[in-house]
Design a protein around this motif. Structure first.
Motif, mmCIF file in Angstrom:
data_model
loop_
_atom_site.group_PDB
_atom_site.id
_atom_site.type_symbol
_atom_site.label_atom_id
_atom_site.label_comp_id
_atom_site.label_asym_id
_atom_site.label_seq_id
_atom_site.Cartn_x
_atom_site.Cartn_y
_atom_site.Cartn_z
ATOM 1 N N TYR A 39 11.131 11.056 -1.866
ATOM 2 C CA TYR A 39 11.790 9.744 -1.799
ATOM 3 C C TYR A 39 13.300 9.869 -1.910
ATOM 4 O O TYR A 39 13.976 8.958 -2.364
ATOM 5 N N SER A 50 4.879 2.935 -9.046
ATOM 6 C CA SER A 50 4.368 4.307 -9.110
ATOM 7 C C SER A 50 4.067 4.764 -7.684
ATOM 8 O O SER A 50 3.679 3.954 -6.835
ATOM 9 N N SER A 59 -6.917 3.269 -12.626
ATOM 10 C CA SER A 59 -5.489 3.604 -12.693
ATOM 11 C C SER A 59 -5.202 4.527 -13.862
ATOM 12 O O SER A 59 -5.830 4.416 -14.915
HETATM 13 C C1 LIG Z 1 -3.993 1.979 0.120
HETATM 14 C C2 LIG Z 1 -3.055 2.952 -0.558
HETATM 15 C C3 LIG Z 1 -1.800 3.139 -0.027
HETATM 16 C C4 LIG Z 1 -0.898 4.030 -0.647
HETATM 17 N N1 LIG Z 1 0.348 4.177 -0.117
HETATM 18 C C5 LIG Z 1 1.228 5.032 -0.710
HETATM 19 C C6 LIG Z 1 2.547 5.174 -0.182
HETATM 20 O O1 LIG Z 1 2.958 4.540 0.791
HETATM 21 N N2 LIG Z 1 3.363 6.070 -0.822
HETATM 22 C C7 LIG Z 1 2.966 6.793 -1.897
HETATM 23 O O2 LIG Z 1 3.767 7.588 -2.418
HETATM 24 N N3 LIG Z 1 1.728 6.625 -2.451
HETATM 25 C C8 LIG Z 1 0.867 5.765 -1.868
HETATM 26 N N4 LIG Z 1 -0.382 5.588 -2.416
HETATM 27 C C9 LIG Z 1 -0.718 6.245 -3.683
HETATM 28 C C10 LIG Z 1 -0.547 5.293 -4.871
HETATM 29 O O3 LIG Z 1 0.762 4.737 -4.906
HETATM 30 C C11 LIG Z 1 -0.824 6.044 -6.183
HETATM 31 O O4 LIG Z 1 -2.163 6.471 -6.150
HETATM 32 C C12 LIG Z 1 -0.568 5.140 -7.375
HETATM 33 O O5 LIG Z 1 0.811 4.903 -7.506
HETATM 34 C C13 LIG Z 1 -1.092 5.771 -8.661
HETATM 35 O O6 LIG Z 1 -0.990 4.810 -9.702
HETATM 36 P P1 LIG Z 1 -2.230 4.483 -10.666
HETATM 37 O O7 LIG Z 1 -2.498 5.742 -11.464
HETATM 38 O O8 LIG Z 1 -1.766 3.358 -11.535
HETATM 39 O O9 LIG Z 1 -3.380 4.089 -9.776
HETATM 40 C C14 LIG Z 1 -1.295 4.738 -1.808
HETATM 41 C C15 LIG Z 1 -2.584 4.534 -2.333
HETATM 42 C C16 LIG Z 1 -3.453 3.655 -1.710
HETATM 43 C C17 LIG Z 1 -4.840 3.454 -2.297
#
Ligand SMILES: Cc1cc2nc3c(=O)[nH]c(=O)nc-3n(C[C@H](O)[C@H](O)[C@H](O)COP(=O)(O)O)c2cc1C
Length: 186
Positions: free
Chosen positions: A114, A106, A15
Motif C-alpha cells: 500500500y 484492516s 474476524s
Molecule cells: C470480499 C473480500 C474482499 C477483500 N478485499 C481486500 C482488498 O481489496 N485488499 C486487501 O488488502 N484485503 C482484502 N481482503 C482481505 C480482508 O481485508 C482481510 O481479511 C481483513 O482485513 C482481516 O480482518 P479481520 O481479521 O477482522 O477479518 C478482502 C477480503 C474479502 C473477504
C-alpha cells in the motif's frame, strides 16, 4: 469528546483484527462501539436510530476490513441511507457539521503493497478518498486514517500491539488544518 466506532465487519465471529479492536475499544470511556452487521441482520437500517447515535457523538470512526479497496456493503448502504439530504447536507442538513470523521481499516495486503510502487498501487489515504470527500461534503473534519496491514498473518502480540496503536491513534489524532500545511511548508 464522545466517540462512536461504527464497526462494519460481515462476520465478527471469523474476524481476528476487527474483533480484537472492538473488544479493546469497548474498555475506553466515552466510547460507543456499534456493530452494524449484528444490529441489522436483515439489512434494514433504522435510519432515525443511526442519526440519533450520530447526534450524540462528536467523533465518528468507520472501522472495517478493506473489501475490494472499498467498504463492506452494509457500510455503503449505511452511507446511502443515513447521510440523507436535509439531515446531513442541503438546506438545514447540518447535523455532522463540525464533527470529526475518521477511518480504521484492516487489510490482508502488506504495508509495502500500500505504498506508491507497491502491487496495490495506492496508499490507504488514496483508497479512502471517497470517505474524505464525504466528510468534507457534510462539513466534518477528516482525521488521518488508521490502518493495520498483513492482517491474516499477525501474531497474537502484533494483534495486541495493533489494538494499542489504535487506542493511541484515537488519543492523539487531530485533523490537519490549513495552518499546519502552511507551517510544514514554510
Ligand atoms: C470480499 C473480500 C474482499 C477483500 N478485499 C481486500 C482488498 O481489496 N485488499 C486487501 O488488502 N484485503 C482484502 N481482503 C482481505 C480482508 O481485508 C482481510 O481479511 C481483513 O482485513 C482481516 O480482518 P479481520 O481479521 O477482522 O477479518 C478482502 C477480503 C474479502 C473477504
Amino acid at each position: 469528546m464522545k466517540t462512536l466506532i461504527i464497526v462494519a465487519h460481515p462476520d465478527l465471529s471469523q474476524s481476528r483484527i476487527n474483533r480484537a479492536w472492538a473488544e479493546r475499544l469497548r474498555l475506553l470511556p466515552d466510547m460507543t462501539v456499534h456493530e452494524l452487521y449484528p444490529t441489522y441482520p436483515d439489512r434494514r437500517i433504522d435510519v432515525r436510530r443511526e442519526q440519533a447515535l450520530l447526534d450524540a457523538h462528536d467523533r465518528i470512526i468507520f472501522q472495517y476490513p478493506l473489501y475490494w479497496y472499498s467498504t463492506p456493503p452494509l457500510l455503503k448502504q449505511w452511507f446511502d441511507e443515513v447521510l440523507a439530504p436535509v439531515w446531513a447536507f442541503g438546506p438545514g442538513g447540518e447535523h455532522l457539521k463540525g464533527k470529526e470523521i475518521g477511518i480504521a481499516i484492516s487489510t490482508a495486503g502488506t504495508a509495502a503493497s500500500y505504498r506508491p510502487g507497491g502491487y496495490n498501487l495506492f496508499t490507504i489515504g488514496d483508497i479512502a478518498k471517497p470517505i474524505e470527500a464525504l466528510a468534507n461534503y457534510v462539513g466534518a473534519h477528516y482525521l488521518p486514517p488508521f490502518a493495520t496491514h498483513g492482517a491474516r498473518h499477525l501474531t497474537d502480540e502484533q494483534l495486541a500491539e495493533s489494538a494499542e496503536a489504535y487506542v493511541r491513534h484515537l488519543a492523539t489524532a487531530s485533523r490537519v488544518t490549513a495552518a499546519d500545511l502552511v507551517a510544514s511548508n514554510g
